[in-house]
Design a protein around this motif. Structure first.
Motif, PDB file in Angstrom:
ATOM      1  N   ASP A 191      -4.413   5.117   5.159  1.00 50.21           N
ATOM      2  CA  ASP A 191      -4.993   5.722   3.967  1.00 50.21           C
ATOM      3  C   ASP A 191      -4.455   7.142   3.784  1.00 50.21           C
ATOM      4  O   ASP A 191      -4.160   7.844   4.754  1.00 50.21           O
ATOM      5  CB  ASP A 191      -6.517   5.762   4.081  1.00 50.21           C
ATOM      6  CG  ASP A 191      -7.126   4.366   4.040  1.00 50.21           C
ATOM      7  OD1 ASP A 191      -6.464   3.460   3.495  1.00 50.21           O
ATOM      8  OD2 ASP A 191      -8.242   4.188   4.570  1.00 50.21           O
TER       9      ASP A 191
ATOM     10  N   ARG B 165       0.865  -1.177   0.000  1.00 46.92           N
ATOM     11  CA  ARG B 165       0.000   0.000   0.000  1.00 46.92           C
ATOM     12  C   ARG B 165       0.899   1.223   0.000  1.00 46.92           C
ATOM     13  O   ARG B 165       1.808   1.344   0.830  1.00 46.92           O
ATOM     14  CB  ARG B 165      -0.904   0.010   1.229  1.00 46.92           C
ATOM     15  CG  ARG B 165      -1.829   1.224   1.260  1.00 46.92           C
ATOM     16  CD  ARG B 165      -2.946   1.064   2.268  1.00 46.92           C
ATOM     17  NE  ARG B 165      -2.457   0.921   3.626  1.00 46.92           N
ATOM     18  CZ  ARG B 165      -3.264   0.870   4.692  1.00 46.92           C
ATOM     19  NH1 ARG B 165      -4.575   0.923   4.529  1.00 46.92           N
ATOM     20  NH2 ARG B 165      -2.750   0.737   5.901  1.00 46.92           N
TER      21      ARG B 165
ATOM     22  N   THR C  43      -2.070   0.586  -4.681  1.00 43.95           N
ATOM     23  CA  THR C  43      -1.807  -0.738  -4.126  1.00 43.95           C
ATOM     24  C   THR C  43      -1.077  -1.551  -5.183  1.00 43.95           C
ATOM     25  O   THR C  43      -1.643  -1.868  -6.235  1.00 43.95           O
ATOM     26  CB  THR C  43      -3.100  -1.465  -3.721  1.00 43.95           C
ATOM     27  OG1 THR C  43      -3.775  -0.710  -2.709  1.00 43.95           O
ATOM     28  CG2 THR C  43      -2.772  -2.849  -3.171  1.00 43.95           C
TER      29      THR C  43
END
Length: 257
Positions: free
Chosen positions: A181, A114, A192
């Motif tokens: 996030d 991520r 991602t």
């Protein structure tokens, strides 16, 4: 020099001694001489200088010509530096022949990542097209991360996606792993990177200007192992502080199943 200017009609002497042939000029002619020299330094031929003088070029126009010429010279210098870098990289490849082994290539699984980052487009995957894009892009990502107070959870990753075949444009993704996030207000995009079951990896030591030797080594490994790539190589910048000669980068090439 002045006699040559006289012969071309660019700067006539105010008076010529009939006995010695010496040429004499007045202070009023300095303005014209300055224009001749300035235009010549800007790269105009003496014939072109003559035409411009006949048009009585104003100082403001000369300043504009100077700025244009400066921009042209800067572009030429940048192109020359790029050619030298490519030549140096090719020489490094030649010098590395026989000193690098395909046994240095390691196949491993890559976990999903991520990340936060930005995207730009390069004309091709050629280093001459990629290099001017990837550096400034990472600089901007670092600036936005700092401004948002986001601490990267790992080294920077350059991820490339090519469209339209080998000669097509390349999306350049400059990424940093993050643990949460990324708010849209930061100006960054959330990414991602999918997990990769098998990737051929190789640690490259030194400047990215010399990465070609390592990339070719991975290419030889592909032939030896009869393996096929499944995309373009990722670059993970393990160490990129200090002098480029001390940088450490892991090349990660996803493999087809």
């Amino acid at each position: 020099m002045l006699r040559h200017y006289d012969a071309l009609g660019l700067l006539r002497p105010a008076r010529t001694d009939p006995y010695t042939g010496y040429c004499f000029y007045t202070a009023d002619q300095l303005s014209r001489l300055n224009r001749v020299i300035a235009l010549k330094e800007l790269g105009f031929s003496l014939q072109e200088v003559g035409r411009l003088l006949a048009e009585d070029v104003a100082p403001a126009e000369l300043r504009g010509m100077l700025r244009l010429r400066q921009a042209q010279l800067a572009q030429e210098a940048a192109a020359a530096r790029a050619r030298l870098a490519r030549a140096g990289a090719r020489l490094h490849v030649i010098e590395s022949e026989g000193h690098m082994s395909t046994q240095d290539v390691v196949v491993k699984t890559l976990p999903a990542v991520r990340a936060a980052g930005l995207t730009a487009v390069a004309a091709s995957f050629d280093p001459a097209a990629i290099t001017p894009v990837v550096g400034p892009l990472f600089d901007e990502v670092c600036r936005l991360l700092d401004a948002a107070g986001i601490r990267p959870q790992g080294p920077g990753i350059a991820h490339y996606v090519q469209h339209g075949g080998e000669e097509g444009p390349v999306e350049v993704h400059a990424l940093f792993p993050v643990g949460a996030d990324v708010p849209a207000a930061t100006g960054l995009r959330a990414f991602t990177l999918p997990a990769v079951t098998r990737a051929a990896t190789l640690v490259h030591h030194g400047s990215m200007d010399t990465v070609l030797a390592s990339e070719q080594l991975v290419g030889r490994w592909l032939e030896t192992e009869n393996a096929r790539p499944a995309g373009l190589t990722r670059e993970v910048y393990l160490e990129c502080a200090g002098e480029p000669a001390t940088w450490v980068t892991e090349l990660q090439l996803p493999l087809a199943e």
